[in-house]
Design a protein around this motif. Structure first.
Motif, PDB file in Angstrom:
ATOM      1  N   ARG A   1      -3.396   5.522 -26.107  1.00  0.00           N
ATOM      2  CA  ARG A   1      -2.157   5.602 -25.465  1.00  0.00           C
ATOM      3  C   ARG A   1      -1.821   3.989 -25.577  1.00  0.00           C
ATOM      4  O   ARG A   1      -0.595   3.679 -25.641  1.00  0.00           O
ATOM      5  CB  ARG A   1      -1.906   6.176 -24.099  1.00  0.00           C
ATOM      6  CG  ARG A   1      -2.190   7.819 -24.398  1.00  0.00           C
ATOM      7  CD  ARG A   1      -1.832   8.335 -22.683  1.00  0.00           C
ATOM      8  NE  ARG A   1      -1.867   9.459 -22.759  1.00  0.00           N
ATOM      9  CZ  ARG A   1      -0.807  10.361 -22.568  1.00  0.00           C
ATOM     10  NH1 ARG A   1       0.392   9.790 -22.405  1.00  0.00           N
ATOM     11  NH2 ARG A   1      -1.000  11.785 -22.448  1.00  0.00           N
TER      12      ARG A   1
ATOM     13  N   ALA B   1       6.316   3.568 -20.053  1.00  0.00           N
ATOM     14  CA  ALA B   1       7.071   4.773 -19.773  1.00  0.00           C
ATOM     15  C   ALA B   1       6.921   5.799 -20.631  1.00  0.00           C
ATOM     16  O   ALA B   1       6.796   6.936 -20.349  1.00  0.00           O
ATOM     17  CB  ALA B   1       8.416   4.309 -19.353  1.00  0.00           C
ATOM     18  N   TRP B   2       7.090   5.432 -21.829  1.00  0.00           N
ATOM     19  CA  TRP B   2       7.145   6.431 -23.132  1.00  0.00           C
ATOM     20  C   TRP B   2       5.802   6.811 -23.408  1.00  0.00           C
ATOM     21  O   TRP B   2       5.612   7.970 -23.384  1.00  0.00           O
ATOM     22  CB  TRP B   2       7.513   5.866 -24.357  1.00  0.00           C
ATOM     23  CG  TRP B   2       7.817   6.606 -25.339  1.00  0.00           C
ATOM     24  CD1 TRP B   2       8.520   7.695 -25.560  1.00  0.00           C
ATOM     25  CD2 TRP B   2       6.622   6.477 -26.678  1.00  0.00           C
ATOM     26  NE1 TRP B   2       7.964   8.678 -26.855  1.00  0.00           N
ATOM     27  CE2 TRP B   2       7.088   7.667 -27.438  1.00  0.00           C
ATOM     28  CE3 TRP B   2       5.844   5.781 -26.914  1.00  0.00           C
ATOM     29  CZ2 TRP B   2       6.565   7.804 -28.454  1.00  0.00           C
ATOM     30  CZ3 TRP B   2       5.125   5.997 -28.186  1.00  0.00           C
ATOM     31  CH2 TRP B   2       5.566   7.151 -29.075  1.00  0.00           C
ATOM     32  N   SER B   3       4.733   6.061 -23.357  1.00  0.00           N
ATOM     33  CA  SER B   3       3.304   6.225 -23.550  1.00  0.00           C
ATOM     34  C   SER B   3       2.569   6.978 -22.472  1.00  0.00           C
ATOM     35  O   SER B   3       1.808   7.940 -22.793  1.00  0.00           O
ATOM     36  CB  SER B   3       2.654   5.012 -23.912  1.00  0.00           C
ATOM     37  OG  SER B   3       1.461   5.334 -24.415  1.00  0.00           O
ATOM     38  N   TYR B   4       2.921   6.602 -21.186  1.00  0.00           N
ATOM     39  CA  TYR B   4       2.163   6.991 -20.044  1.00  0.00           C
ATOM     40  C   TYR B   4       2.834   8.074 -19.299  1.00  0.00           C
ATOM     41  O   TYR B   4       2.115   8.845 -18.741  1.00  0.00           O
ATOM     42  CB  TYR B   4       1.320   6.208 -19.275  1.00  0.00           C
ATOM     43  CG  TYR B   4       0.299   5.352 -19.952  1.00  0.00           C
ATOM     44  CD1 TYR B   4      -0.979   5.782 -19.804  1.00  0.00           C
ATOM     45  CD2 TYR B   4       0.863   4.176 -20.588  1.00  0.00           C
ATOM     46  CE1 TYR B   4      -1.978   5.040 -20.602  1.00  0.00           C
ATOM     47  CE2 TYR B   4      -0.062   3.585 -21.469  1.00  0.00           C
ATOM     48  CZ  TYR B   4      -1.576   3.942 -21.255  1.00  0.00           C
ATOM     49  OH  TYR B   4      -2.493   3.268 -21.740  1.00  0.00           O
ATOM     50  N   ASP B   5       4.109   8.384 -19.434  1.00  0.00           N
ATOM     51  CA  ASP B   5       4.838   9.399 -18.847  1.00  0.00           C
ATOM     52  C   ASP B   5       4.721   9.307 -17.321  1.00  0.00           C
ATOM     53  O   ASP B   5       4.400  10.211 -16.576  1.00  0.00           O
ATOM     54  CB  ASP B   5       4.794  10.806 -19.570  1.00  0.00           C
ATOM     55  CG  ASP B   5       5.638  11.717 -19.094  1.00  0.00           C
ATOM     56  OD1 ASP B   5       6.982  11.374 -18.726  1.00  0.00           O
ATOM     57  OD2 ASP B   5       5.472  13.037 -18.794  1.00  0.00           O
ATOM     58  N   GLN B   6       5.016   8.200 -16.684  1.00  0.00           N
ATOM     59  CA  GLN B   6       4.875   8.029 -15.474  1.00  0.00           C
ATOM     60  C   GLN B   6       6.207   7.638 -14.679  1.00  0.00           C
ATOM     61  O   GLN B   6       7.180   7.285 -15.249  1.00  0.00           O
ATOM     62  CB  GLN B   6       3.770   6.659 -14.984  1.00  0.00           C
ATOM     63  CG  GLN B   6       2.250   7.080 -15.541  1.00  0.00           C
ATOM     64  CD  GLN B   6       1.828   8.285 -14.840  1.00  0.00           C
ATOM     65  OE1 GLN B   6       1.976   8.319 -13.635  1.00  0.00           O
ATOM     66  NE2 GLN B   6       1.233   9.206 -15.420  1.00  0.00           N
TER      67      GLN B   6
ATOM     68  N   ARG C   1       8.997   5.632 -12.566  1.00  0.00           N
ATOM     69  CA  ARG C   1       9.423   4.080 -12.662  1.00  0.00           C
ATOM     70  C   ARG C   1       8.602   3.278 -11.831  1.00  0.00           C
ATOM     71  O   ARG C   1       8.315   2.127 -12.195  1.00  0.00           O
ATOM     72  CB  ARG C   1      10.937   4.150 -12.411  1.00  0.00           C
ATOM     73  CG  ARG C   1      11.317   2.762 -12.594  1.00  0.00           C
ATOM     74  CD  ARG C   1      12.913   2.702 -12.440  1.00  0.00           C
ATOM     75  NE  ARG C   1      13.667   3.350 -13.138  1.00  0.00           N
ATOM     76  CZ  ARG C   1      14.843   3.452 -13.647  1.00  0.00           C
ATOM     77  NH1 ARG C   1      15.609   2.425 -13.287  1.00  0.00           N
ATOM     78  NH2 ARG C   1      15.140   4.416 -14.489  1.00  0.00           N
TER      79      ARG C   1
ATOM     80  N   VAL D   1       5.294   2.664 -13.436  1.00  0.00           N
ATOM     81  CA  VAL D   1       5.587   1.859 -14.633  1.00  0.00           C
ATOM     82  C   VAL D   1       5.745   0.211 -14.331  1.00  0.00           C
ATOM     83  O   VAL D   1       5.277  -0.607 -15.226  1.00  0.00           O
ATOM     84  CB  VAL D   1       6.813   2.500 -15.460  1.00  0.00           C
ATOM     85  CG1 VAL D   1       7.093   1.551 -16.725  1.00  0.00           C
ATOM     86  CG2 VAL D   1       6.348   3.815 -16.075  1.00  0.00           C
TER      87      VAL D   1
END
Length: 119
Positions: free
Chosen positions: A41, A79-84, A86, A89
């Motif tokens: 990731r 944010a896009w890669s780990y979907d966490q 804000r 992030v």
């Protein structure tokens, strides 16, 4: 004076090396915040900030514009890669900036010491 020629291969090599360095430090930051994560990731996080840095440096863009732009893109890629959320992030992005700065200073210091050693 040693005159070096800038070639497309040297620019590409610099960009790839910088992207790999940023990906490694992104993985360290993600592990620091999230625990055990997939290292693949982090490979998504490094390339865009590296491209911003190399292209911005080539066109002599002010650091006052370059650093915030790279940090925003870095955060977006986290944010896009780990979907966490804000808040997570932002933490990962700040830790990534700190780790990258500290590791960069250490590696630069080692390079300077090695270059200055007696023959």
């Amino acid at each position: 004076m040693l005159l070096q020629t800038v070639t497309p291969v040297s620019v590409l090599g610099t960009t790839v090396a910088f992207a790999l360095f940023l990906s490694v430090t992104a993985h360290l930051a993600a592990r620091n915040v999230l625990g055990d994560v997939d290292p693949r990731r982090a490979l998504y996080v490094g390339p865009l900030p590296a491209i911003i840095g190399v292209v911005g440096g080539a066109f002599s863009v002010s650091e006052a514009l370059l650093v915030p732009a790279a940090l925003l893109v870095d955060g977006a890629m986290f944010a896009w890669s780990y979907d966490q959320p804000r808040r997570v992030v932002v933490g990962m992005t700040l830790i990534h900036a700190v780790i990258t700065t500290l590791l960069g200073i250490v590696l630069l210091g080692i390079a300077v010491l090695l270059a200055a050693r007696p023959a």
